[in-house]
Design a protein around this motif. Structure first.
Motif, PDB file in Angstrom:
ATOM      1  N   TYR A   1       0.827  -1.205   0.000  1.00 12.85           N
ATOM      2  CA  TYR A   1       0.000   0.000   0.000  1.00 12.85           C
ATOM      3  C   TYR A   1       0.864   1.259   0.000  1.00 12.85           C
ATOM      4  CZ  TYR A   1      -3.865  -3.137   0.797  1.00 12.85           C
ATOM      5  OH  TYR A   1      -4.781  -4.141   0.651  1.00 12.85           O
ATOM      6  N   GLU A   2       1.956   1.213   0.743  1.00  9.90           N
ATOM      7  CA  GLU A   2       2.870   2.349   0.729  1.00  9.90           C
ATOM      8  C   GLU A   2       3.511   2.496  -0.653  1.00  9.90           C
ATOM      9  OE1 GLU A   2       6.609   4.282   3.200  1.00  9.90           O
ATOM     10  OE2 GLU A   2       6.040   2.219   3.631  1.00  9.90           O
ATOM     11  N   LEU A   3       3.825   1.365  -1.291  1.00 10.50           N
ATOM     12  CA  LEU A   3       4.352   1.398  -2.658  1.00 10.50           C
ATOM     13  C   LEU A   3       3.317   1.983  -3.615  1.00 10.50           C
ATOM     14  CD1 LEU A   3       6.271   0.753  -5.004  1.00 10.50           C
ATOM     15  CD2 LEU A   3       5.496  -1.641  -4.867  1.00 10.50           C
ATOM     16  N   LEU A   4       2.062   1.580  -3.480  1.00  5.69           N
ATOM     17  CA  LEU A   4       1.001   2.113  -4.335  1.00  5.69           C
ATOM     18  C   LEU A   4       0.856   3.618  -4.132  1.00  5.69           C
ATOM     19  CD1 LEU A   4      -1.354   1.791  -6.314  1.00  5.69           C
ATOM     20  CD2 LEU A   4      -2.797   1.211  -4.347  1.00  5.69           C
ATOM     21  N   LYS A   5       0.895   4.056  -2.900  1.00  6.93           N
ATOM     22  CA  LYS A   5       0.790   5.489  -2.611  1.00  6.93           C
ATOM     23  C   LYS A   5       1.957   6.239  -3.254  1.00  6.93           C
ATOM     24  CE  LYS A   5       0.015   8.547   1.324  1.00  6.93           C
ATOM     25  NZ  LYS A   5      -0.123   8.616   2.783  1.00  6.93           N
ATOM     26  N   TRP A   6       3.165   5.698  -3.128  1.00  4.50           N
ATOM     27  CA  TRP A   6       4.339   6.320  -3.726  1.00  4.50           C
ATOM     28  C   TRP A   6       4.193   6.359  -5.242  1.00  4.50           C
ATOM     29  CZ3 TRP A   6       8.083   5.282  -7.282  1.00  4.50           C
ATOM     30  CH2 TRP A   6       9.188   6.133  -7.302  1.00  4.50           C
ATOM     31  N   GLN A   7       3.737   5.260  -5.822  1.00  2.00           N
ATOM     32  CA  GLN A   7       3.578   5.179  -7.280  1.00  2.00           C
ATOM     33  C   GLN A   7       2.573   6.214  -7.778  1.00  2.00           C
ATOM     34  OE1 GLN A   7       0.558   3.369  -8.952  1.00  2.00           O
ATOM     35  NE2 GLN A   7       1.333   4.637 -10.601  1.00  2.00           N
ATOM     36  N   CYS A   8       1.445   6.342  -7.103  1.00  3.69           N
ATOM     37  CA  CYS A   8       0.431   7.329  -7.513  1.00  3.69           C
ATOM     38  C   CYS A   8       1.009   8.743  -7.441  1.00  3.69           C
ATOM     39  CB  CYS A   8      -0.808   7.225  -6.636  1.00  3.69           C
ATOM     40  SG  CYS A   8      -1.814   5.766  -6.968  1.00  3.69           S
ATOM     41  N   LYS A   9       1.710   9.038  -6.349  1.00  4.48           N
ATOM     42  CA  LYS A   9       2.295  10.373  -6.206  1.00  4.48           C
ATOM     43  C   LYS A   9       3.363  10.606  -7.275  1.00  4.48           C
ATOM     44  CE  LYS A   9       4.199  13.514  -2.760  1.00  4.48           C
ATOM     45  NZ  LYS A   9       5.464  13.964  -3.298  1.00  4.48           N
ATOM     46  N   HIS A  10       4.215   9.624  -7.480  1.00  2.00           N
ATOM     47  CA  HIS A  10       5.320   9.747  -8.440  1.00  2.00           C
ATOM     48  C   HIS A  10       4.812   9.858  -9.874  1.00  2.00           C
ATOM     49  CE1 HIS A  10       8.447   8.023 -11.109  1.00  2.00           C
ATOM     50  NE2 HIS A  10       9.259   8.753 -10.369  1.00  2.00           N
ATOM     51  N   ASP A  11       3.848   9.028 -10.253  1.00  2.00           N
ATOM     52  CA  ASP A  11       3.411   8.948 -11.652  1.00  2.00           C
ATOM     53  C   ASP A  11       2.299   9.920 -12.020  1.00  2.00           C
ATOM     54  OD1 ASP A  11       5.249   6.922 -11.849  1.00  2.00           O
ATOM     55  OD2 ASP A  11       3.790   5.319 -12.155  1.00  2.00           O
TER      56      ASP A  11
ATOM     57  N   ILE B   1      -8.877   4.179  -3.295  1.00  2.00           N
ATOM     58  CA  ILE B   1      -8.220   4.945  -4.353  1.00  2.00           C
ATOM     59  C   ILE B   1      -8.130   6.416  -3.956  1.00  2.00           C
ATOM     60  CG2 ILE B   1      -8.396   5.700  -6.759  1.00  2.00           C
ATOM     61  CD1 ILE B   1      -9.755   2.914  -7.276  1.00  2.00           C
ATOM     62  N   LYS B   2      -9.217   6.957  -3.429  1.00  2.00           N
ATOM     63  CA  LYS B   2      -9.206   8.356  -2.983  1.00  2.00           C
ATOM     64  C   LYS B   2      -8.146   8.586  -1.911  1.00  2.00           C
ATOM     65  CE  LYS B   2     -13.982   9.634  -3.663  1.00  2.00           C
ATOM     66  NZ  LYS B   2     -15.190  10.082  -2.980  1.00  2.00           N
ATOM     67  N   TYR B   3      -8.017   7.630  -1.007  1.00  2.00           N
ATOM     68  CA  TYR B   3      -7.036   7.749   0.074  1.00  2.00           C
ATOM     69  C   TYR B   3      -5.633   7.978  -0.482  1.00  2.00           C
ATOM     70  CZ  TYR B   3      -3.877   6.285   3.799  1.00  2.00           C
ATOM     71  OH  TYR B   3      -2.851   6.230   4.704  1.00  2.00           O
TER      72      TYR B   3
END
Length: 178
Positions: A48-58, A102-104
């Motif tokens: 989940y932390e990876l997903l959050k990072w990916q969303c922010k990064h991409d 997803i919103k989170y």
């Protein structure tokens, strides 16, 4: 910027496209790269932390990088092109995760960008708003933007970028005219 984090994010995308996010394990991600689980945990606490990072990064960083020079029209165009560039991955996420999850991951990063455009776009002779009203408008548009993309990705197998742009531009031009 960590090259390893970027590699992990790309591996996450590949695995999610084959499986689903909920069925993806840390082992799946690390095997994709021939990397140890320890290396993953050095960079991220969990997927989940990876997903959050990916969303922010991409998604968010490219928008934030362009905030100073882009109009609200270009904001929509850039966001649509970012999602379209990985549409299979985002389709998989939307089909697997609920809206609130997803919103989170996206809302806290997207709202400051939307707030900037709302502030720039408010016509003082029309809106005459106090700060809390401006925050309300930014919350409204941030939530609407995320919900619309989630619903759109859930309901459509392919992204019709021109249609999305027309819809967003109509909305922004009608309600946020400057």
């Amino acid at each position: 910027m960590s090259k390893t984090k970027e590699e992990l994010a790309l591996a996450l995308k590949r695995v999610v496209c084959r499986k689903s996010f909920s069925k993806t394990t840390i082992t799946d991600i690390t095997k994709e790269l021939g990397m140890s689980r320890e290396n993953f945990y050095y960079h991220f606490h969990d997927k989940y932390e990876l997903l959050k990072w990916q969303c922010k990064h991409d998604l968010i960083n490219p928008l934030a990088d362009n905030c100073a020079i882009k109009s609200k029209d270009e904001l929509c165009t850039i966001l649509i092109s970012l999602i379209k560039s990985d549409d299979k991955y985002y389709h998989c996420l939307v089909k697997d995760l609920d809206k609130n999850t997803i919103k989170y991951f996206i809302y806290p990063y997207l709202k400051p960008i939307v707030s900037l455009y709302v502030g720039r776009s408010m016509n003082p002779s029309v809106w005459k708003m106090r700060r809390e009203k401006e925050d309300f408008v930014a919350d409204f548009f941030t939530d609407a933007l995320i919900n619309y993309f989630i619903d759109y990705l859930y309901d459509h197998e392919s992204i019709d970028a021109p249609a999305l742009e027309r819809n967003f531009l109509f909305l922004f031009r009608e309600f946020l005219t400057a």
